[in-house]
Write a protein that holds these residues in place. Structure first.
Motif, PDB file in Angstrom:
ATOM      1  N   VAL A 298       0.848  -1.191   0.000  1.00  0.00           N
ATOM      2  CA  VAL A 298       0.000   0.000   0.000  1.00  0.00           C
ATOM      3  C   VAL A 298       0.883   1.240   0.000  1.00  0.00           C
ATOM      4  N   GLY A 299       0.260   2.365  -0.303  1.00  0.00           N
ATOM      5  CA  GLY A 299       0.912   3.645  -0.145  1.00  0.00           C
ATOM      6  C   GLY A 299       0.503   4.264   1.184  1.00  0.00           C
ATOM      7  N   LEU A 300       1.409   4.991   1.809  1.00  0.00           N
ATOM      8  CA  LEU A 300       1.128   5.694   3.056  1.00  0.00           C
ATOM      9  C   LEU A 300       1.547   7.145   2.905  1.00  0.00           C
ATOM     10  N   ALA A 301       0.665   8.060   3.233  1.00  0.00           N
ATOM     11  CA  ALA A 301       0.954   9.495   3.169  1.00  0.00           C
ATOM     12  C   ALA A 301       0.819  10.071   4.569  1.00  0.00           C
ATOM     13  N   ALA A 302       1.830  10.814   4.987  1.00  0.00           N
ATOM     14  CA  ALA A 302       1.835  11.388   6.336  1.00  0.00           C
ATOM     15  C   ALA A 302       1.994  12.894   6.259  1.00  0.00           C
ATOM     16  N   GLU A 303       1.806  13.550   7.396  1.00  0.00           N
ATOM     17  CA  GLU A 303       2.036  14.981   7.487  1.00  0.00           C
ATOM     18  C   GLU A 303       3.368  15.234   8.195  1.00  0.00           C
ATOM     19  N   GLY A 304       3.769  16.518   8.226  1.00  0.00           N
ATOM     20  CA  GLY A 304       5.010  16.862   8.901  1.00  0.00           C
ATOM     21  C   GLY A 304       6.220  16.615   8.030  1.00  0.00           C
ATOM     22  N   ARG A 305       7.357  16.361   8.685  1.00  0.00           N
ATOM     23  CA  ARG A 305       8.614  16.209   7.964  1.00  0.00           C
ATOM     24  C   ARG A 305       9.305  14.882   8.257  1.00  0.00           C
ATOM     25  N   ARG A 306       8.793  14.096   9.201  1.00  0.00           N
ATOM     26  CA  ARG A 306       9.466  12.861   9.591  1.00  0.00           C
ATOM     27  C   ARG A 306       8.980  11.711   8.711  1.00  0.00           C
ATOM     28  N   ALA A 307       9.886  11.184   7.932  1.00  0.00           N
ATOM     29  CA  ALA A 307       9.533  10.134   6.970  1.00  0.00           C
ATOM     30  C   ALA A 307       9.881   8.760   7.503  1.00  0.00           C
TER      31      ALA A 307
END
Length: 377
Positions: A298-307
């Motif tokens: 799956v793809g995961l999209a997050a907020e902020g800057r921590r990958a």
């Protein structure tokens, strides 16, 4: 053949002159960046980048049974593609695991070029040797004979059009379709006799682009000619770091991350690369009997800057580990962290919320469809 020491492509001196930083990749010393990962990434998205991909492995498959051999040795039906057409396919083992992913170019009914990953050169060569089974076909490793240079980005057609050293296209540049190949003449130096090059409209960045196949001895001249033509189009040399973030945004799998012997094509969304019906190929029986419930990509999209990075745990709302990140980065194009991950199928629904364990901090992430980025034209 195994090479314990890092190998160098024929373009090494050009990379050094440009101040490239190097890394070992699949047994090859390759430029990871020249100036800035971000600048190189953006150049490909907005203009054009030039990549040395001469580390890739190439195999000639030729003979009356070439098509039938590839139909058996690979997961897709290759015998039916048209002349000068390319097709993505997989080398599977008997258990249905992925030995490598490849692109196959058909030059005519009895001649194909298979491009494999550098680190899997030996594995693919071994698989091919074991699968000939008396067929009238020969397989030759042409890796050391071929230099491969990619020009990627929206300005790439203009770069190729302005490369005056390339002429005599068998298919006009403007008519060359995606996953098609043209043949042309390349003049390596003023007054020299032209030599053949083969140009595929293929790539690994999610942008329009081309991959130019030439002789190893002409690599420096090809690189220089393409760079000269790109001077007015924003072309920049780009390294492996930019190539990785570009392919991640485009949802393209990387062997050793999304792909391995431990996963099947269906798990990673590559069912399209598997022939249907009664086709007999290595791994078919195992795929037909594959159990449900295995992790899916799956793809995961997050907020902020921590990958999230490869190997980081993916957790559900209770904190239980239900998957693992296979690739992740802060997306230069989108401006937020993205990742691909293998997760339990009951947590794979688009729109669901999971968390990536980033060194002990749970970063919320939304399950999203792949790719993260798709070019508009």
């Amino acid at each position: 053949m195994t090479h314990p020491e890092p190998r160098f492509t024929p373009l090494r001196e050009r990379h050094e002159a440009l101040g490239a930083s190097f890394t070992d990749f699949g047994g090859w010393s390759m430029p990871v960046r020249y100036t800035s990962d971000l600048a190189e990434h953006r150049a490909v998205r907005e203009a054009a980048g030039i990549f040395d991909i001469s580390h890739m492995a190439e195999f000639l498959v030729a003979g009356p049974d070439a098509g039938a051999f590839l139909d058996f040795a690979l997961s897709g039906r290759l015998s039916t593609i048209a002349d000068d057409q390319a097709k993505y396919s997989l080398v599977l083992d008997a258990a249905g695991g992925i030995v490598d992913d490849v692109i196959v170019y058909r030059q005519h009914a009895e001649r194909f070029i298979v491009v494999a990953n550098a680190g899997n050169r030996d594995a693919v060569a071994t698989a091919f040797a074991e699968r000939i089974q008396g067929r009238d076909v020969r397989v030759e490793d042409w890796t050391d004979r071929i230099a491969l240079i990619a020009v990627q980005g929206p300005a790439s057609p203009a770069v190729l059009a302005d490369t005056t050293e390339i002429s005599g296209w068998t298919t006009p540049l403007g008519e060359l379709g995606y996953y098609r190949m043209a043949h042309a003449d390349f003049v390596p130096s003023p007054g020299a006799e032209p030599v053949p090059v083969h140009i595929g409209r293929t790539g690994y960045t999610g942008e329009d682009g081309f991959e130019v196949f030439g002789r190893t001895e002409d690599a420096l001249a090809m690189w220089d000619a393409l760079r000269r033509a790109g001077e007015g189009h924003g072309l920049v040399p780009a390294g492996l770091a930019a190539r990785d973030t570009l392919r991640l945004e485009a949802g393209m799998p990387l062997y050793g991350h999304e792909l391995s012997l431990d996963v099947s094509p269906v798990q990673v969304g590559l069912g399209r690369a598997v022939a249907r019906g009664d086709d007999d190929f290595v791994g078919r029986s195992a795929l037909a009997a594959e159990a449900t419930g295995r992790p899916v990509l799956v793809g995961l999209a997050a907020e902020g800057r921590r990958a999230g990075r490869a190997g980081y745990a993916v957790r559900d709302e209770s904190g239980a580990e239900i998957g693992v990140v296979t690739s992740g980065a802060l997306s230069p194009t989108l401006g937020h962290p993205i990742a691909m991950a293998l997760v339990a199928p009951d947590h794979a629904a688009t729109g669901g919320t999971l968390s990536i364990d980033v060194r002990g901090t749970l970063v919320p992430a939304t399950v999203t469809e792949l790719p993260f980025y798709r070019r508009t034209k």
